[in-house]
Design a protein around this motif. Structure first.
Motif, PDB file in Angstrom:
ATOM      1  N   UNK A  24       0.858  -1.179   0.000  1.00 50.40           N
ATOM      2  CA  UNK A  24       0.000   0.000   0.000  1.00 50.40           C
ATOM      3  C   UNK A  24       0.896   1.231   0.000  1.00 50.40           C
ATOM      4  N   UNK A  25       0.689   2.104  -0.977  1.00 45.81           N
ATOM      5  CA  UNK A  25       1.492   3.320  -1.095  1.00 45.81           C
ATOM      6  C   UNK A  25       0.980   4.425  -0.171  1.00 45.81           C
ATOM      7  N   UNK A  26      -0.318   4.418   0.101  1.00 44.86           N
ATOM      8  CA  UNK A  26      -0.903   5.433   0.973  1.00 44.86           C
ATOM      9  C   UNK A  26      -2.345   5.109   1.307  1.00 44.86           C
ATOM     10  N   UNK A  27      -2.833   5.737   2.369  1.00 46.18           N
ATOM     11  CA  UNK A  27      -4.219   5.520   2.807  1.00 46.18           C
ATOM     12  C   UNK A  27      -4.847   6.839   3.235  1.00 46.18           C
ATOM     13  N   UNK A  28      -6.145   6.918   3.090  1.00 46.45           N
ATOM     14  CA  UNK A  28      -6.940   8.026   3.625  1.00 46.45           C
ATOM     15  C   UNK A  28      -8.055   7.388   4.451  1.00 46.45           C
ATOM     16  N   UNK A  29      -7.968   7.534   5.760  1.00 48.64           N
ATOM     17  CA  UNK A  29      -8.950   6.926   6.657  1.00 48.64           C
ATOM     18  C   UNK A  29     -10.139   7.861   6.840  1.00 48.64           C
ATOM     19  N   UNK A  30     -11.317   7.252   6.981  1.00 49.32           N
ATOM     20  CA  UNK A  30     -12.538   8.048   7.104  1.00 49.32           C
ATOM     21  C   UNK A  30     -13.532   7.412   8.046  1.00 49.32           C
ATOM     22  N   UNK A  31     -14.497   8.227   8.456  1.00 42.43           N
ATOM     23  CA  UNK A  31     -15.689   7.781   9.187  1.00 42.43           C
ATOM     24  C   UNK A  31     -16.857   8.278   8.350  1.00 42.43           C
ATOM     25  N   UNK A  32     -17.751   7.381   7.981  1.00 42.51           N
ATOM     26  CA  UNK A  32     -18.857   7.744   7.088  1.00 42.51           C
ATOM     27  C   UNK A  32     -20.193   7.538   7.791  1.00 42.51           C
ATOM     28  N   UNK A  33     -21.081   8.513   7.607  1.00 39.99           N
ATOM     29  CA  UNK A  33     -22.467   8.380   8.049  1.00 39.99           C
ATOM     30  C   UNK A  33     -23.341   8.487   6.802  1.00 39.99           C
ATOM     31  N   UNK A  34     -24.633   8.514   6.999  1.00 40.65           N
ATOM     32  CA  UNK A  34     -25.549   8.619   5.854  1.00 40.65           C
ATOM     33  C   UNK A  34     -25.439   9.979   5.152  1.00 40.65           C
TER      34      UNK A  34
END
Length: 102
Positions: A24-34
């Motif tokens: 994996x070269x890079x990541x963007x972590x997130x939290x998603x709601x509706x």
């Protein structure tokens, strides 16, 4: 080499990989709601810095938010800065509504 960015919802992140490489070269972590996606952390492996990985992660993630009609809360400094430098994404930014006291 072609860079590919994919959403990995079970890990709550976008992953960038160069074609033919398993790392994996890079990541963007997130939290998603509706209604909202909050980008909380972006990281590019040192050996891939300066190769457009962060920009590809930001663009792909923000384009996906637009397509899903989600507002964006950028608590990650990288994503926030990227949005600041790309005004075409300003309309996605979540604006809290303050209550006015009577």
């Amino acid at each position: 080499m072609t860079l590919r960015v994919n959403d990995v919802p079970e890990a709550n992140r976008y992953e960038a990989r160069f074609e033919g490489e398993s790392k994996v070269a890079g990541v963007a972590q997130y939290i998603r709601t509706a209604e909202l996606v909050a980008f909380v952390h972006t990281e590019v492996s040192p050996e891939y810095e300066g190769k457009g990985v962060g920009a590809a992660l930001a663009r792909t993630a923000l384009d996906a938010a637009r397509e899903a009609n989600l507002r964006v809360l950028a608590t990650c400094p990288f994503i926030a800065g990227w949005i600041d430098r790309h005004p075409e994404y300003q309309d996605l930014v979540y604006q809290s509504r303050s209550r006015v006291s009577d």
